[in-house]
Design an enzyme around this catalytic site. Structure first.
Site, PDB file in Angstrom:
ATOM      1  N   HIS A 163      12.775 -12.432  26.459  1.00 45.13           N
ATOM      2  CA  HIS A 163      13.980 -12.846  25.437  1.00 45.13           C
ATOM      3  C   HIS A 163      14.435 -11.371  25.472  1.00 45.13           C
ATOM      4  O   HIS A 163      14.492 -11.487  24.332  1.00 45.13           O
ATOM      5  CB  HIS A 163      14.063 -13.495  24.772  1.00 45.13           C
ATOM      6  CG  HIS A 163      13.295 -15.028  24.768  1.00 45.13           C
ATOM      7  ND1 HIS A 163      11.799 -15.963  25.065  1.00 45.13           N
ATOM      8  CD2 HIS A 163      13.964 -15.999  24.927  1.00 45.13           C
ATOM      9  CE1 HIS A 163      11.851 -17.142  24.744  1.00 45.13           C
ATOM     10  NE2 HIS A 163      13.256 -17.089  25.367  1.00 45.13           N
ATOM     11  N   HIS A 172      17.693 -11.226  30.340  1.00 42.70           N
ATOM     12  CA  HIS A 172      17.873 -12.813  30.447  1.00 42.70           C
ATOM     13  C   HIS A 172      19.579 -13.431  29.706  1.00 42.70           C
ATOM     14  O   HIS A 172      19.509 -14.201  30.489  1.00 42.70           O
ATOM     15  CB  HIS A 172      16.644 -13.527  29.687  1.00 42.70           C
ATOM     16  CG  HIS A 172      16.676 -15.112  28.956  1.00 42.70           C
ATOM     17  ND1 HIS A 172      16.881 -15.812  29.912  1.00 42.70           N
ATOM     18  CD2 HIS A 172      17.159 -15.207  27.352  1.00 42.70           C
ATOM     19  CE1 HIS A 172      16.938 -16.611  29.377  1.00 42.70           C
ATOM     20  NE2 HIS A 172      17.477 -17.114  28.087  1.00 42.70           N
ATOM     21  N   HIS A 231      23.791 -16.816  23.349  1.00 43.81           N
ATOM     22  CA  HIS A 231      22.775 -17.930  22.876  1.00 43.81           C
ATOM     23  C   HIS A 231      21.215 -17.540  22.771  1.00 43.81           C
ATOM     24  O   HIS A 231      20.509 -18.265  21.745  1.00 43.81           O
ATOM     25  CB  HIS A 231      22.342 -18.402  24.206  1.00 43.81           C
ATOM     26  CG  HIS A 231      21.200 -18.570  25.201  1.00 43.81           C
ATOM     27  ND1 HIS A 231      21.418 -17.445  26.330  1.00 43.81           N
ATOM     28  CD2 HIS A 231      19.487 -19.017  25.047  1.00 43.81           C
ATOM     29  CE1 HIS A 231      20.751 -17.318  26.962  1.00 43.81           C
ATOM     30  NE2 HIS A 231      19.277 -17.991  26.651  1.00 43.81           N
ATOM     31  N   ASP A 232      20.337 -16.135  23.136  1.00 47.02           N
ATOM     32  CA  ASP A 232      19.074 -15.864  22.435  1.00 47.02           C
ATOM     33  C   ASP A 232      19.463 -14.417  21.581  1.00 47.02           C
ATOM     34  O   ASP A 232      18.025 -14.221  21.200  1.00 47.02           O
ATOM     35  CB  ASP A 232      18.153 -15.586  23.610  1.00 47.02           C
ATOM     36  CG  ASP A 232      17.601 -16.916  24.172  1.00 47.02           C
ATOM     37  OD1 ASP A 232      17.420 -17.709  22.805  1.00 47.02           O
ATOM     38  OD2 ASP A 232      17.333 -17.258  25.263  1.00 47.02           O
ATOM     39  N   ASP A 240      19.953 -21.408  30.901  1.00 50.85           N
ATOM     40  CA  ASP A 240      19.026 -21.066  30.460  1.00 50.85           C
ATOM     41  C   ASP A 240      17.575 -21.265  30.598  1.00 50.85           C
ATOM     42  O   ASP A 240      16.546 -20.215  31.169  1.00 50.85           O
ATOM     43  CB  ASP A 240      19.282 -21.471  29.240  1.00 50.85           C
ATOM     44  CG  ASP A 240      18.061 -21.232  28.275  1.00 50.85           C
ATOM     45  OD1 ASP A 240      17.715 -20.335  27.968  1.00 50.85           O
ATOM     46  OD2 ASP A 240      17.210 -21.784  27.801  1.00 50.85           O
TER      47      ASP A 240
END
Length: 700
Positions: free
Chosen positions: A393, A397, A433-434, A597
């Site tokens: 992560h 990514h 998103h992360d 994802d």
């Protein structure tokens, strides 16, 4: 003048005949006396005989009744139970006869119940009934003793009505009385099946005022017009139950029980007992956390939030990108684009470079009305808040998910469905998103009592954090605020779209999102295309299986292929209208970012292997820390000393990837991805068949 004449003797004949020849009757010239004699005959022996003649019919009615009926003696021995009662309690025919009622119901205030009904009074309260399988169900009950000959209690007759929507029964005792008591009360009973909320059937005479108040409240509830769609569905089923036979009523009760759950689209997932990898993946990714807190607090080992460093060498614009990075991004429009080459060329800073190119291709700066310099600063700041120390992560990514998102947005079906705001929302959501991911799962944070878990009440902890932090960083620095020139309404719409997509990446909602997409998008789309005279293939008849979705791609208007069998533009217009509703566009955007994802198993084999190595290392590290800190081990199979990486990949593909990408492929048309998915699965299966636990086979 008097003479012998037959006149009724007042005692009951033993042979149940209303007349006996040996009895003496005296002639009486008074018409009134004769009339009284006739009335006594009618209301005595005649009516009793008529009732006796109707016994067979009465029991036939009881046997077929949808309502469960139980008759007990004064000693509380069950003398009769109709099939509906036996079914409700889970007993076979005849099993209840002769049992003491104490063997079936259990009540916290049983002494009060017995004292009340044995004194010929009604009883009102909560009754707990134990079914044959041992389950206890709570019931509101009113019991009325039945008075027989000699003014004594002879029977208790109870009626159980199954409450709509669950398996509980509302036990409502109703007196079925004999002699003059029955006749006097017969006009007071209404058809209780007309309303499941008839309070008269559950209220005692001692709290009549309270019953009237509750009846009024129930009536107001039924008159409310703020019904949700699911409420209307439930009401329709309730109405259908009123005239349905018992098996249908019971089946509808089960339907209502399912409809009243909050997880309508989430399956009751049960992994195979012989697949611990699947069990651990489900437990670690789909659960909300084990909640077995150890008392230790986990302080996020994240670095302080980073602002865009002014000393870093970053491109002023796309024209200033170094040549080796430009070469690494040459194929970014294709699925086989290698993100790891870009990671190496940018020294683990691929997000800013890929972001600049992708955002320029989609005209994001023009849409947001922001300078390219602001976008560059924003991308630099977001990438700085990804943890380069995370094996998986990290910003690579994020860049990979951004690439997949852009690829999906270029597919013809998606271009026909989403508008520019949706596209911008998807690209920004993929980028953030992360952000600030600690390299640990939500379950770990919940079990460790982390500050974030406490802040977000153990619900979608990381996903809420990613979205909130991204907006905090963006709006907190004017140099990075890509939203500052937007109109307020446009900004709010964009913001909600971004947040919704980021939250959709939470794995606990995985099956819910996939099932909604299949049932609300895929299946209606097939129906519309069939109306447009697309020939029905055998695969469509088994559409209930998500796994059958892949075969739809050969028969439907999918991706950038237009079926020649759609005869008119009107058919295409109906399809576009269905897909472009706000609700359906939301479902499509959620599915898009979910697939982006977790698209690693659909990448070319070498990239798939690298991603598998990285996620495994991150899970190994979490398991190590859980053991070190005496926390619950969320995914025990991810022990670096014993884990089989091929098995973990096979389970992940089986339980999470295949169905989702079959559905997405049926909608978008992704033959290249599905080809890679098949090849990668065969690769992992081959390693597992050789009993290998490593990423690659040993060198020959």
């Amino acid at each position: 003048m008097e003479k012998d004449h037959n006149l009724r003797v007042p005692h009951q004949p033993s042979d149940c005949s209303p007349f006996r020849a040996q009895e003496r009757y005296i002639e009486n010239p008074s018409p009134m006396a004769c009339y009284n004699e006739l009335l006594q005959l009618e209301f005595g022996e005649v009516r009793s005989q008529l009732k006796l003649r109707a016994c067979n019919s009465m029991f036939a009615a009881l046997e077929k009744s949808q309502e469960a009926i139980e008759i007990t003696s004064e000693d509380h021995i069950i003398q009769y139970a109709n099939p509906a009662f036996e079914t409700t309690m889970g007993y076979q025919s005849g099993e209840l006869i002769g049992k003491e009622i104490a063997e079936v119901p259990i009540n916290e205030k049983k002494a009060d119940l017995l004292d009340t009904i044995n004194s010929c009074k009604e009883w009102q309260g909560i009754y707990s009934v134990r079914k044959k399988n041992g389950d206890n169900v709570q019931q509101n009950v009113k019991i009325i003793p039945v008075i027989g000959q000699g003014g004594k209690i002879r029977h208790y007759v109870s009626i159980i009505r199954v409450c709509n929507g669950n398996n509980k029964a509302e036990k409502i005792a109703e007196s079925v009385q004999t002699d003059s008591y029955t006749d006097n009360q017969s006009g007071k009973h209404k058809d209780r099946r007309k309303s499941s909320l008839d309070v008269k059937t559950v209220a005692s005479r001692t709290n009549e005022v309270s019953s009237q108040r509750r009846h009024s409240s129930m009536a107001r509830i039924h008159s409310m017009t703020i019904e949700a769609p699911i409420t209307k569905v439930i009401n329709i089923i309730n109405a259908a139950q009123e005239s349905s036979p018992m098996p249908v009523t019971e089946a509808l009760d089960r339907v209502l029980e399912i409809l009243r759950t909050t997880e309508l689209y989430s399956p009751q997932f049960g992994a195979k007992d012989d697949d611990p990898h699947a069990n651990d993946l489900v437990g670690g990714l789909v659960s909300d956390g084990l909640r077995r807190l150890s008392g230790n607090e986990y302080v996020l080992s994240t670095k302080n939030l980073q602002q865009a460093p002014s000393s870093s060498i970053v491109p002023v614009s796309l024209h200033d990108v170094p040549s080796q990075i430009t070469r690494a991004m040459e194929k970014e429009e294709y699925w086989d684009f290698n993100i790891f080459e870009l990671e190496a060329a940018t020294h683990k800073r691929p997000l800013i470079y890929l972001g600049l190119k992708v955002f320029a291709r989609f005209g994001v700066c023009e849409f947001l009305k922001c300078p390219e310099m602001t976008l560059r600063s924003w991308l630099q700041m977001i990438e700085a808040n990804y943890h380069a120390s995370n094996p998986y992560h990290n910003s690579t990514h994020s860049a990979d998910v951004l690439h997949a998102t852009a690829y999906f947005l270029c597919k013809e079906r998606i271009k026909q469905t989403l508008d520019p705001l949706d596209e911008v929302a998807a690209l920004i959501a993929a980028t953030i998103h992360d952000v600030d991911h600690p390299g640990r799962t939500n379950s770990f944070l919940c079990n460790a009592g982390s500050e974030l878990a406490i802040l977000y009440n153990d619900m979608a902890v990381l996903e809420h954090h990613h979205a909130a932090l991204a907006f905090q960083l963006t709006t907190g620095d004017d140099k990075c605020n890509i939203f500052k020139n937007m109109e307020r309404n446009d900004y709010q719409t964009l913001r909600q779209g971004i947040i919704d997509m980021v939250l959709a990446t939470e794995m606990t909602k995985h099956f819910e999102h996939v099932n909604k997409f299949v049932n609300i998008i895929n299946k209606p789309l097939v129906a519309l295309e069939e109306d447009g005279q697309v020939p029905r293939s055998p695969s469509l008849s088994i559409l209930g299986s998500v796994g059958a979705m892949r075969s739809l791609t050969s028969h439907c208007l999918l991706g950038n292929r237009t079926s020649p069998l759609l005869e008119t533009d009107k058919d295409q217009e109906a399809i576009n209208t269905m897909l472009r509703t706000p609700e359906n566009r939301t479902l499509i955007k959620r599915m898009l970012i979910k697939c982006a994802d977790v698209s690693n198993p659909c990448r070319p084999l070498e990239q798939c292997i690298e991603w598998a190595a990285r996620i495994s290392e991150e899970y190994f590290s979490q398991t190590d820390e859980e053991k070190q800190r005496d926390l619950p081990v969320v995914m025990p199979v991810f022990d670096r000393n014993t884990c089989s990486i091929p098995k973990s990949q096979i389970s992940f593909i089986d339980y999470f990837i295949t169905d989702m990408f079959d559905a997405w492929d049926a909608f978008v048309d992704l033959p290249e991805l599905m080809h890679h998915l098949d090849n990668n699965f065969k690769y992992w299966k081959g390693l597992d068949d050789m009993k290998l636990r490593s990423l690659r086979p040993p060198p020959e």
